[in-house]
Design a protein around this motif. Structure first.
Motif: not given
Lengths: 264, 277
Positions: B108-121
């Motif tokens: 789940l973390r990987r999915m978050w990191d690859e799909r969402v986190r770059p945008t959020v960060d």
């Protein structure tokens, strides 16, 4: 056209200019219009890391060969920036890290939000986005390679010509990677072809358009690709693009020059 | 040189990268390593190869505008690439190296990191501004110091690997010098930078556990650091962080190793053997 990533990574080196007699510029400087073009090219090369950033938020990251390529590509392009900065320095034009930072900061939210746009778009499109990335990269590298060769021919300065041809040769290897990847990923994939065609025909602009003013882009394109000889190079790039699967009839580079009023 | 002016010569660094290529190593001499050592080398390979993940995480933030930092990162990535290739070459006789599988939460973390986190960060850190660069430099130092310690330990555990670890050490030293220099310069006189760096240090975890979890990394960590001989190195890493402006009482490595204790089987050997005082 095959591309061997192991050979590319093994042979990747920074462009060398120490053996060239560039000090002659101190007594015999380049004309202002060429320095303006070199400055533009230098900025674009240094900005590669930001193009890399925009790609790292897409599905392109994670592809083994693409990762290896991007690492070497980013470093080679950085050194193109260093080489051109050296030539500019010999003309009293200093390109410092502080100045590059100021330029990046000045781009503001348009630049900061670029990876967000890219990430959202690629999340929607999925894996086929990699094909778009690859063909986009191929077009840009064809353009860059042609630009260096044109400036070398136009200036005719022996040492500068050698340096620019060395840079162009590295750009040509980048072309080989991008074009090979693009062909593989577009072949037999109608959805990817449609996406790539749509992206190129609606959004592609000459390399550097995102970081330089319209006036600068028009100056550089006009100096390098104006007139019959320049347009011949541009048509050659369009012909390369048109040979990729699903890209028949595209003339995006010629169209971009026409839109800027650059005569053939 | 004032405290706010980094002294590390980035131009000299980028001009002379150290590319540790597999053909510079006597790979045959490194064959038939014991399984725990292979596990530790594999863990390091898995950590070192996240080069572009780290670049992504830095470049979506205001750090991307720092031309000094991006110049460094380009050469750093090049050096990291060849370290990873050399580690893979050491491992290859036992089969092509692979990352450990993601844990349930890790996936789940990987999915978050690859799909969402770059945008959020990208949005979050750009709102925070340039203070975030200091936190990145501190994390960079910490990650590098821990990996450098791991190599040092690897060379001590199996002398056959010393040609590899001795070649990596100076590469890591230059990376550490850059991060330390940048961290000092950016933390000096900035309460916001200190606060962000403290928060990042507090949340820091052992590299490579984000996706595979502590269980998968506990074996290599035990191999590398369970011996009491590792303790001075662990203390030195924590002391290095604590020496940075505003981080006086930080002990991130000791805390992170505690994470392995928490995740170990009750009464199991991991609990006892990875505790570092």
């Amino acid at each position: 056209m095959a591309f061997n990533i192991d050979r590319f990574t093994r042979d990747s080196v920074r462009v060398n200019w120490e053996d060239l007699d560039l000090d002659v510029f101190r007594e015999d400087p380049l004309p202002a219009e060429s320095l303006r073009t070199l400055r533009y090219m230098c900025d674009v090369e240094y900005h590669t890391v930001c193009y890399l950033r925009d790609m790292l938020v897409t599905p392109s990251r994670g592809e083994g060969e693409v990762n290896a390529f991007m690492t070497m590509w980013n470093r080679e392009e950085f050194w193109h920036g260093e080489a051109l900065a050296h030539v500019l320095d010999l003309h009293g034009i200093t390109v410092s890290y502080d100045e590059l930072k100021a330029k990046r900061v000045k781009l503001g939210w348009r630049d900061r939000i670029a990876p967000v746009k890219q990430a959202m778009l690629s999340n929607i499109i999925g894996k086929d986005f990699v094909a778009v990335h690859m063909i986009w990269g191929a077009v840009n590298e064809w353009s860059a390679s042609a630009a260096y060769k044109r400036l070398a021919a136009l200036e005719g300065h022996p040492a500068l010509a050698v340096l620019l041809k060395r840079i162009a040769a590295q750009e040509a290897r980048h072309v080989a990677f991008y074009a090979t990847q693009a062909r593989q990923r577009l072949e037999g994939n109608r959805k990817a072809q449609k996406l790539a065609r749509l992206a190129l025909s609606t959004a592609w602009r000459p390399v550097g358009s995102g970081i330089a003013s319209d006036e600068e882009v028009t100056h550089v394109m006009g100096q390098l690709f104006g007139g019959a000889d320049g347009r011949k190079e541009i048509r050659a790039i369009d012909a390369h693009i048109a040979k990729l699967p699903g890209m028949e009839g595209l003339t995006i580079v010629s169209d971009s020059l026409d839109a800027r009023g650059i005569s053939a | 040189m004032s405290a706010s002016s980094p002294a590390f010569d980035v131009r000299a660094y980028v001009r002379e990268p150290v590319d540790l290529r597999p053909d510079q190593l006597d790979l045959e001499a490194m064959a038939n390593l014991p399984a725990p050592v292979v596990g530790a080398v594999g863990h390091l390979w898995s950590v070192e190869r996240t080069i572009l993940d780290l670049m992504r995480d830095l470049l979506v933030t205001p750090t991307h505008a720092e031309a000094r930092v991006t110049a460094f990162l380009g050469t750093w990535a090049y050096e990291q690439f060849w370290i990873t290739e050399s580690l893979a070459a050491v491992l290859r006789p036992g089969g092509e190296p692979t990352d450990p599988p993601d844990s349930g939460v890790g996936a789940l973390r990987r999915m978050w990191d690859e799909r969402v986190r770059p945008t959020v960060d990208a949005v979050r850190t750009n709102l925070l501004g340039s203070d975030v660069v200091a936190a990145h430099m501190v994390t960079g130092w910490l990650n590098t110091a821990v990996v450098a310690l791991a190599y040092e330990r690897l060379g001590a555990i199996d002398p056959r690997l010393r040609p590899l670890t001795a070649a990596v050490a100076p590469i890591k030293s230059r990376h550490l010098a850059f991060y330390e220099d940048e961290a000092h310069a950016r933390l000096s006189g900035s309460a916001g930078a200190i606060r962000l760096a403290r928060r990042t240090v507090t949340r820091w975890q052992w590299p490579g556990v984000r996706y595979c979890g502590h269980d998968a990394a506990s074996g290599p960590v035990r191999t590398l650091l369970a011996d009491p001989a590792a303790r001075p190195g662990v203390r030195a890493v924590d002391a290095g962080v604590a020496a940075l402006t505003g981080q006086a009482d930080a002990a991130p490595l000791r805390v992170a190793l505690g994470g392995f204790v928490q995740h170990s089987p009750v009464g199991g050997t991991v609990r006892a053997s990875t505790r570092v005082q």
